[in-house]
Write an enzyme that holds these catalytic residues in place. Sequence first.
Site, PDB file in Angstrom:
ATOM      1  N   LYS A 190     -41.445 -50.860 -19.470  1.00 22.55           N
ATOM      2  CA  LYS A 190     -41.723 -50.261 -20.789  1.00 22.55           C
ATOM      3  C   LYS A 190     -40.586 -49.316 -21.145  1.00 22.55           C
ATOM      4  O   LYS A 190     -40.354 -48.326 -20.446  1.00 22.55           O
ATOM      5  CB  LYS A 190     -43.029 -49.471 -20.800  1.00 22.55           C
ATOM      6  CG  LYS A 190     -43.380 -49.020 -22.220  1.00 22.55           C
ATOM      7  CD  LYS A 190     -44.481 -47.974 -22.258  1.00 22.55           C
ATOM      8  CE  LYS A 190     -43.997 -46.597 -22.609  1.00 22.55           C
ATOM      9  NZ  LYS A 190     -43.157 -46.473 -23.802  1.00 22.55           N
ATOM     10  N   GLU A 266     -39.763 -39.451 -11.387  1.00 24.37           N
ATOM     11  CA  GLU A 266     -38.571 -38.620 -11.584  1.00 24.37           C
ATOM     12  C   GLU A 266     -38.862 -37.788 -12.827  1.00 24.37           C
ATOM     13  O   GLU A 266     -38.919 -38.314 -13.928  1.00 24.37           O
ATOM     14  CB  GLU A 266     -37.340 -39.507 -11.733  1.00 24.37           C
ATOM     15  CG  GLU A 266     -36.053 -38.779 -11.433  1.00 24.37           C
ATOM     16  CD  GLU A 266     -35.477 -38.140 -12.669  1.00 24.37           C
ATOM     17  OE1 GLU A 266     -35.819 -36.954 -12.921  1.00 24.37           O
ATOM     18  OE2 GLU A 266     -34.719 -38.792 -13.385  1.00 24.37           O
ATOM     19  N   CYS A 300     -32.514 -34.199 -17.676  1.00 27.09           N
ATOM     20  CA  CYS A 300     -33.550 -33.544 -16.857  1.00 27.09           C
ATOM     21  C   CYS A 300     -32.944 -32.582 -15.840  1.00 27.09           C
ATOM     22  O   CYS A 300     -33.574 -31.615 -15.453  1.00 27.09           O
ATOM     23  CB  CYS A 300     -34.429 -34.585 -16.191  1.00 27.09           C
ATOM     24  SG  CYS A 300     -33.512 -35.896 -15.405  1.00 27.09           S
ATOM     25  N   GLU A 398     -39.018 -26.191 -19.573  1.00 25.87           N
ATOM     26  CA  GLU A 398     -37.944 -27.128 -19.910  1.00 25.87           C
ATOM     27  C   GLU A 398     -37.851 -27.255 -21.433  1.00 25.87           C
ATOM     28  O   GLU A 398     -38.804 -27.652 -22.083  1.00 25.87           O
ATOM     29  CB  GLU A 398     -38.264 -28.486 -19.276  1.00 25.87           C
ATOM     30  CG  GLU A 398     -37.143 -29.473 -19.396  1.00 25.87           C
ATOM     31  CD  GLU A 398     -37.423 -30.771 -18.640  1.00 25.87           C
ATOM     32  OE1 GLU A 398     -38.576 -31.248 -18.662  1.00 25.87           O
ATOM     33  OE2 GLU A 398     -36.484 -31.315 -18.035  1.00 25.87           O
TER      34      GLU A 398
END
Length: 499
Positions: A190, A266, A300, A398
């Site tokens: 996906k 992850e 990230c 974040e």
Amino acid sequence: AASAPPKSVVINAKEISIPTGLFINNEFVKALGGKTFEVENPATGKVLLSIEEGQAEDVDLAVKAARKAFDGGWADSDPAWRASLLHRLADLMEKNRDEMLAVEMVDSGKPLNQASTVDLPASIGTLRYYASWADKVYGRTAATVPGTFTYTVREPIGVCGQIIPWNFPLMMFVWKIAPALATGNTIVMKSAESTPLSALKMCELIREAGFPAGTVNLVSGFGPTVGAAIANHMDIDKVAFTGSTATGRVILKAAASSNLKKVTLELGGKSPNIVFPDADLQKAVDWSVLGIDFHAGQVCHAGTRIYVHEDIYDAFLAAFTKKMASIKVGSIFSSETDQGPQINRSQYDKILGYIDIGKKEGATLHLGGNPVSKDGGYFIEPTIFTDVTPEMKIVKEEIFGPVVVIAKFKSEDEVIVAANDTSYGLAAGVHTNDYQRALRITKKLRAGTTWVNMFNFLHWSMPFGGYKESGIGRELGGEALDNYTQVKSVFFNMGIPTP
Ligand code: ADP
């Protein structure tokens, strides 16, 4: 299912054909539910085209195709053949370089000088790296009891669901498929709903390279529908996910409550970047700017928290500010551009929201903080906050944009505590010319990747993944092969009697 024709899109004055269908059994097909969704160019905010939108029922079809391919020979195929297919796919990416680049750029908003030097070559390199691994996967023989012959074999896991994010659409696609295919797994992928186009182009090349039908399947669509169907599926043996920590938790729960499929994650990060007085100041500045501003901070492992020793704080801040202020924000097609747009309206709003929060929390907005109005795209100025404290949201959470916080420190012990004061553990960096200090600090940093005198540097031969809430498992390197194989122990009776 009915076939879905490709569409022609004009990108940077060139016409490029893009498949629109779901890719199942080596065919581009219409979604069973008849839905489509629009894909936007983040540099203009304009719709590029509409593509088929999958649902759970399409995932079922893709899983059936992947299962059939797995059982039908792929799992037991000659590894040298799998290697040659991966090499052929890499060759086709090279042959179609300009098209792949253009599609990746308008899909993700990456400027030319990043997409052409990082995303495309690193994707090709990763494919070739795992092509070379395909015939180097070994089991062991063990000394057990006389009269037995005992050994292990590494076998592919089966049908792997792979869910990828929007920040590195092409590279994430390749990081996921390359080790899985090298080891004989089949795939239901996906892509991210914001960036589904380079995955579609890759499927075109996968078919052309000669991969058997059903080896790789792609269901474009949204997280709560297609993503959830993959995570909950009873006939998917493993799910590999890259994205936010929040969604990672949802996937782990779905795996636990369905068929206990293997899970690798992850996830997010808030990586510290520490600068000592004995570092080469300008080099530390250059790497730190790359650390926060690469792909507009949508990375990230970005170096979002900079800690600078008090002796050089003023000098560092001055040089860092100068370089951040000189970043060219603008057209992704210009080779002068350093920073492109954020991926979409919702990320853009979220980042500007964090900038507001930072001001309200009492941090000093030292540079930037404003939108950049350009061509209707989602551009934001490189932004620096100073006078920050550990409990502030902009220090803890974040942001995923070009926003960095800078704090001052006095001692090595103090900065290690500050650096590790986070629920994340993806990456961390230190700048120093004292090698003993560098070794001491990298040992104490609780992060899966650590850099000395550099930042944001990855390589396909080095494992990548998170400590703490940044993830489970490793991608890249030989370690990724462990996540795509399972071990079988074989006991062979060479003559021992029944006890
Ligand atoms: P981001 O906030 O960066 O978009 P997400 O974790 O939401 O990060 O997205 C990463 C990928 O996970 C995307 O492909 C997205 O569609 C998918 N996703 C989002 N929600 C879910 C979910 N509930 N189940 C499975 N996949 C999901």
